[in-house]
Scaffold this active site. Sequence first.
Site, short mmCIF file in Angstrom:
data_model
loop_
_atom_site.label_atom_id
_atom_site.label_comp_id
_atom_site.label_asym_id
_atom_site.label_seq_id
_atom_site.Cartn_x
_atom_site.Cartn_y
_atom_site.Cartn_z
N ASP A 190 0.84 -1.21 0.03
CA ASP A 190 -0.03 0.03 0.09
C ASP A 190 0.79 1.41 -0.04
OD1 ASP A 190 -2.67 -1.12 0.22
OD2 ASP A 190 -2.07 -1.45 2.29
N ARG A 229 -0.31 5.48 -4.35
CA ARG A 229 -1.00 6.71 -4.60
C ARG A 229 -0.58 7.80 -3.63
NH1 ARG A 229 -5.95 8.61 -6.90
NH2 ARG A 229 -6.46 6.40 -7.49
N HIS A 244 2.81 4.28 -8.77
CA HIS A 244 2.84 2.78 -9.20
C HIS A 244 4.34 2.35 -9.84
CE1 HIS A 244 -1.14 2.44 -8.16
NE2 HIS A 244 -1.60 3.21 -9.01
N SER A 286 -5.92 -6.20 -7.13
CA SER A 286 -7.23 -6.67 -6.35
C SER A 286 -8.24 -6.79 -7.36
CB SER A 286 -7.47 -6.20 -5.18
OG SER A 286 -8.10 -5.22 -5.20
N ARG A 291 -11.37 1.36 -9.96
CA ARG A 291 -10.70 2.55 -9.89
C ARG A 291 -10.80 3.24 -11.23
NH1 ARG A 291 -4.59 1.49 -7.01
NH2 ARG A 291 -5.63 0.46 -5.02
N LEU A 306 13.57 -19.18 -5.40
CA LEU A 306 12.38 -18.33 -4.74
C LEU A 306 11.19 -18.66 -5.70
CD1 LEU A 306 11.42 -16.19 -2.80
CD2 LEU A 306 11.71 -14.50 -4.69
N SER A 351 -7.95 -6.96 3.76
CA SER A 351 -8.39 -6.57 2.36
C SER A 351 -8.64 -7.47 1.53
CB SER A 351 -7.59 -5.29 1.81
OG SER A 351 -7.53 -4.03 2.71
#
Length: 224
Positions: A2, A5, A19, A47, A53, A113, A178
């Site tokens: 998060d 923005r 971003h 998401s 958006r 990984l 969320s």
Amino acid sequence: MDGNRRWAEARGLPVALGHKAGAEAVRRTIESCAEQGIGWLTLFAFSSENWLRPAEEVRALTGLLKVYLRSEVATFAKEGIRLRVIGDRARFGAEMVREIDQAEKVTAGGTRLNLNVALSYGARDEILAAARAMAAAARDGRLDPEAIDDAAFAQHLFTAGMPDPDLIIRTSGEQRLSNFLLWQAAYAEFVFQDVLWPDYGAEHLARALRDYGRRERRFGARTG
């Protein structure tokens, strides 16, 4: 992850540049996890709710995701990083699906990984889809309802065959899930950090890991 923005707005920059800076933080975090010997990393990149958006921001995000896939795949393959995407990839369109499929194929041999990127992902949708699939199998006589347990249900999730998360980190001071890995996070530890995602670096990850290392995980059982 998060804060993209807010990071951009605090600097008077377009959200798209926030971003882009967030993508750099992704690169740093992947490198740090690989260096620390972490075997699995899941990043919540887009998401299912992000489709709501503004259209301009969605276009910028999806365009950045496409560029990132193309630019990083060769590095992932070279560094032994296996990429997998969880979520409803079909919503991105046929071209993006081909890009994702190719990236997964090229990096399939990676063992250093395991990198999962959640795209158009929502845990409630994931759980509902699993429930519908099992209900259909039971209706058609392919599944005995009495045989349904945690393990059987987990095999119908996007994360089938993957371990549940030990630690979930959320940045920018937010303190909620969320709609992220709701089933899988049943016994995960949580670390909430105030740093905005574009500023995230190795030192923040190390701090979260130290915090995690001090905790006693009991998985519902009592010790002593």
